[in-house]
Design a protein around this motif. Structure first.
Motif, mmCIF file in Angstrom:
data_model
loop_
_atom_site.group_PDB
_atom_site.id
_atom_site.type_symbol
_atom_site.label_atom_id
_atom_site.label_comp_id
_atom_site.label_asym_id
_atom_site.label_seq_id
_atom_site.Cartn_x
_atom_site.Cartn_y
_atom_site.Cartn_z
ATOM 1 N N ILE A 161 27.617 -15.474 -11.151
ATOM 2 C CA ILE A 161 27.830 -16.115 -9.847
ATOM 3 C C ILE A 161 27.135 -17.466 -9.858
ATOM 4 N N PRO A 162 27.846 -18.568 -9.960
ATOM 5 C CA PRO A 162 27.214 -19.890 -9.994
ATOM 6 C C PRO A 162 26.474 -20.200 -8.696
ATOM 7 N N ASN A 163 25.343 -20.918 -8.830
ATOM 8 C CA ASN A 163 24.556 -21.370 -7.684
ATOM 9 C C ASN A 163 24.274 -20.222 -6.711
ATOM 10 N N ALA A 164 23.766 -19.124 -7.267
ATOM 11 C CA ALA A 164 23.510 -17.947 -6.436
ATOM 12 C C ALA A 164 22.492 -18.230 -5.344
ATOM 13 N N GLN A 165 21.479 -19.071 -5.631
ATOM 14 C CA GLN A 165 20.485 -19.381 -4.606
ATOM 15 C C GLN A 165 21.076 -20.206 -3.469
ATOM 16 N N GLY A 166 22.164 -20.908 -3.742
ATOM 17 C CA GLY A 166 22.773 -21.762 -2.727
ATOM 18 C C GLY A 166 23.447 -21.009 -1.599
ATOM 19 N N ILE A 167 23.673 -19.699 -1.760
ATOM 20 C CA ILE A 167 24.324 -18.948 -0.686
ATOM 21 C C ILE A 167 23.315 -18.156 0.141
ATOM 22 N N ARG A 168 22.033 -18.339 -0.114
ATOM 23 C CA ARG A 168 21.031 -17.655 0.701
ATOM 24 C C ARG A 168 21.162 -18.068 2.170
ATOM 25 N N GLY A 169 21.114 -17.086 3.033
ATOM 26 C CA GLY A 169 21.230 -17.366 4.462
ATOM 27 C C GLY A 169 22.644 -17.649 4.929
ATOM 28 N N GLN A 170 23.644 -17.539 4.052
ATOM 29 C CA GLN A 170 25.022 -17.847 4.411
ATOM 30 C C GLN A 170 25.805 -16.563 4.695
ATOM 31 N N HIS A 171 26.893 -16.718 5.446
ATOM 32 C CA HIS A 171 27.849 -15.629 5.622
ATOM 33 C C HIS A 171 28.785 -15.633 4.423
ATOM 34 N N VAL A 172 28.901 -14.522 3.753
ATOM 35 C CA VAL A 172 29.628 -14.457 2.485
ATOM 36 C C VAL A 172 30.736 -13.416 2.587
ATOM 37 N N ALA A 173 31.882 -13.718 1.977
ATOM 38 C CA ALA A 173 33.004 -12.782 1.909
ATOM 39 C C ALA A 173 33.559 -12.776 0.485
ATOM 40 N N PHE A 174 34.147 -11.651 0.121
ATOM 41 C CA PHE A 174 34.788 -11.546 -1.193
ATOM 42 C C PHE A 174 36.196 -11.018 -1.007
ATOM 43 N N LEU A 175 37.173 -11.742 -1.575
ATOM 44 C CA LEU A 175 38.589 -11.365 -1.486
ATOM 45 C C LEU A 175 38.961 -10.594 -2.745
ATOM 46 N N ALA A 176 39.166 -9.292 -2.597
ATOM 47 C CA ALA A 176 39.387 -8.412 -3.738
ATOM 48 C C ALA A 176 40.855 -8.035 -3.867
ATOM 49 N N SER A 177 41.195 -7.567 -5.066
ATOM 50 C CA SER A 177 42.517 -7.001 -5.325
ATOM 51 C C SER A 177 42.342 -5.870 -6.324
ATOM 52 N N PHE A 178 42.443 -4.641 -5.840
ATOM 53 C CA PHE A 178 42.313 -3.470 -6.702
ATOM 54 C C PHE A 178 43.705 -3.059 -7.202
ATOM 55 N N SER A 179 44.351 -3.964 -7.889
ATOM 56 C CA SER A 179 45.734 -3.753 -8.300
ATOM 57 C C SER A 179 45.880 -2.711 -9.396
ATOM 58 N N SER A 180 44.830 -2.497 -10.170
ATOM 59 C CA SER A 180 44.871 -1.490 -11.226
ATOM 60 C C SER A 180 43.456 -0.990 -11.469
ATOM 61 N N PRO A 181 43.304 0.223 -11.986
ATOM 62 C CA PRO A 181 41.960 0.760 -12.213
ATOM 63 C C PRO A 181 41.108 -0.096 -13.144
#
Length: 430
Positions: A161-181
């Motif tokens: 995860i690039p610049n992981a410290q840069g998201i501290r205190g931020q609202h974060v979301a992840f867009l997933a796709s479980f298209s296959s196991p």
């Protein structure tokens, strides 16, 4: 005010016998009435406002807040103060940051400026990149963040995860796709890692909840994989803001929404509003009827589509075959739209199409939220180019919840893709 140290004399402030010096009236756009204070000013050396120091020595000063404005773009406030010294000279001070004497007012102004807008850092996997870009295009409050998806020589994920410290205190979301196991494990690794980076909140956007679509719990020993996945997601680490929020669309079995535990907050959305908006754009929108291929689809969607004439189909067994019949409703002369939550092989939809055409439907179209189409089964659906609904569909609407399908059917009739981007962008602001 910022250049002089002032102390309030209570006897002067509350003594009604003292008449304040006349002060020119001024109106403040953020206060119902001007705030008048009588202050005893102590001498204070300053180089920033020398004239202020000389005029304020051992004199009583009457201060009036003239304006208090919030600059939303820079997240700071501007305070303008006018005051009259004993010599009768009118002075003003303008500050670009909230003064310590009015912290509550400054905070309230800042909150009102950004009220209702939540800035989101949206991460995505390779498969959902195009959808993520469409979501970000719908809102200036959404910023895309990438992840390095690699694998080691043994095939296991090598993630960063690039610049992981840069998201501290931020609202974060992840867009997933479980298209296959095979892709679920690497995405779960990211999903479990993000909340631990001291973020304010975490939202998992999983447009299609894939498991359980073909499961039938009929015999002892049948395993409910939908329950397994729900338990995995229910144990996502808690972020600083609390439990993870889950956004998903038209989950297949209604009971699956009760599989989730107390450590996750599911938000169940639907793609039906996208369909309704598209139907209103059709030239024959006044002649639309909705058909459900079975009772399950009727239970799920009929309340959202109740203002349309309704047709309910059902599968019945004749000998060794199961055929589709019309259980209730009349398709005669109607443009009938078959509605269901998902499609796999498409056999049931094709049988519905044929029976509706046989009973007089002028046109037949279909809508599913999730176009799965394993083994390229989308090729079974033909386009009705000659006005013969028995041979093809006028439209087949799907959403972009399954990105691989979107890439396969793009620009192929009768398919049209209704994007979930706006719906997801709105859900992220909840």
């Amino acid at each position: 005010m910022a250049a002089a140290a002032a102390t309030t004399t209570n006897s002067q402030l509350h003594n009604p016998s003292r008449s304040p010096l006349p002060i020119p009236s001024s109106k403040c756009s953020h206060f119902s009435s001007s705030l008048l204070l009588e202050l005893q000013v102590k001498p204070y050396r300053t180089n920033s406002i020398p004239s202020l120091t000389s005029n304020c020595r051992s004199s009583r000063v009457y201060c009036e807040i003239k304006s208090f404005e919030s600059h939303q773009n820079y997240h700071q406030q501007s305070l303008t103060v006018g005051f009259l010294s004993g010599s009768g000279q009118l002075h003003s001070i303008q500050s670009s940051s909230p003064p310590s004497s009015v912290p509550m007012a400054a905070t309230a102004s800042s909150d009102s400026g950004s009220k209702g807008v939540k800035r989101i850092c949206l991460f995505y996997c390779d498969e959902t990149k195009a959808l993520a870009e469409r979501i970000a295009a719908r809102s200036d409050a959404i910023e895309l963040r990438s992840i390095n998806w690699k694998t080691f020589d043994d095939g296991f994920p090598n993630l960063f995860i690039p610049n992981a410290q840069g998201i501290r205190g931020q609202h974060v979301a992840f867009l997933a796709s479980f298209s296959s196991p095979k892709v679920i494990f690497e995405q779960l690794s990211i999903i479990y890692a993000l909340p631990k980076l001291f973020i304010s909140s975490f939202t998992l956007v999983l447009p299609f909840f894939p498991t359980g679509t073909s499961e039938r719990m009929e015999d002892e020993g049948d395993v409910a994989t939908a329950f397994t996945l729900a338990r995995i997601l229910s144990n996502i680490p808690t972020s600083r803001g609390g439990p993870t929020s889950l956004v998903t669309f038209d989950i297949h079995a209604l009971q699956e929404r009760f599989y989730f535990g107390d450590n996750i907050l599911p938000c169940f959305e639907s793609g039906i509003p996208l369909l309704m908006n598209r139907l209103q754009q059709l030239p024959d929108s006044h002649n639309i009827a909705i058909a459900f291929p079975d009772d399950g689809a009727w239970k799920r969607f009929h309340k959202q589509l109740q203002h349309f004439p309704t047709i309910v189909c059902a599968k019945v067994r004749e000998g060794e075959q199961r055929i589709v019949r019309i259980k209730e409703g009349d398709p005669q002369g109607r443009h009938v739209v078959i509605v269901d939550d998902l499609v796999q092989s498409g056999g049931t939809l094709i049988e519905c199409q044929k029976v509706l055409a046989k009973h007089g439907a002028s046109r037949v179209s279909a809508y599913v939220t999730h176009g799965i189409f394993p083994n390229q089964s989308w090729e079974r659906f033909q386009f009705d180019s000659a006005g013969n609904p028995a041979t093809g569909l006028s439209y087949f609407w799907i959403t972009d919840s399954c990105p691989s399908t979107v890439n396969a059917v793009m620009k192929r009739q009768p398919f049209e893709v209704l994007s979930l981007a706006s719906s997801i962008a709105a859900a992220l602001q909840i």
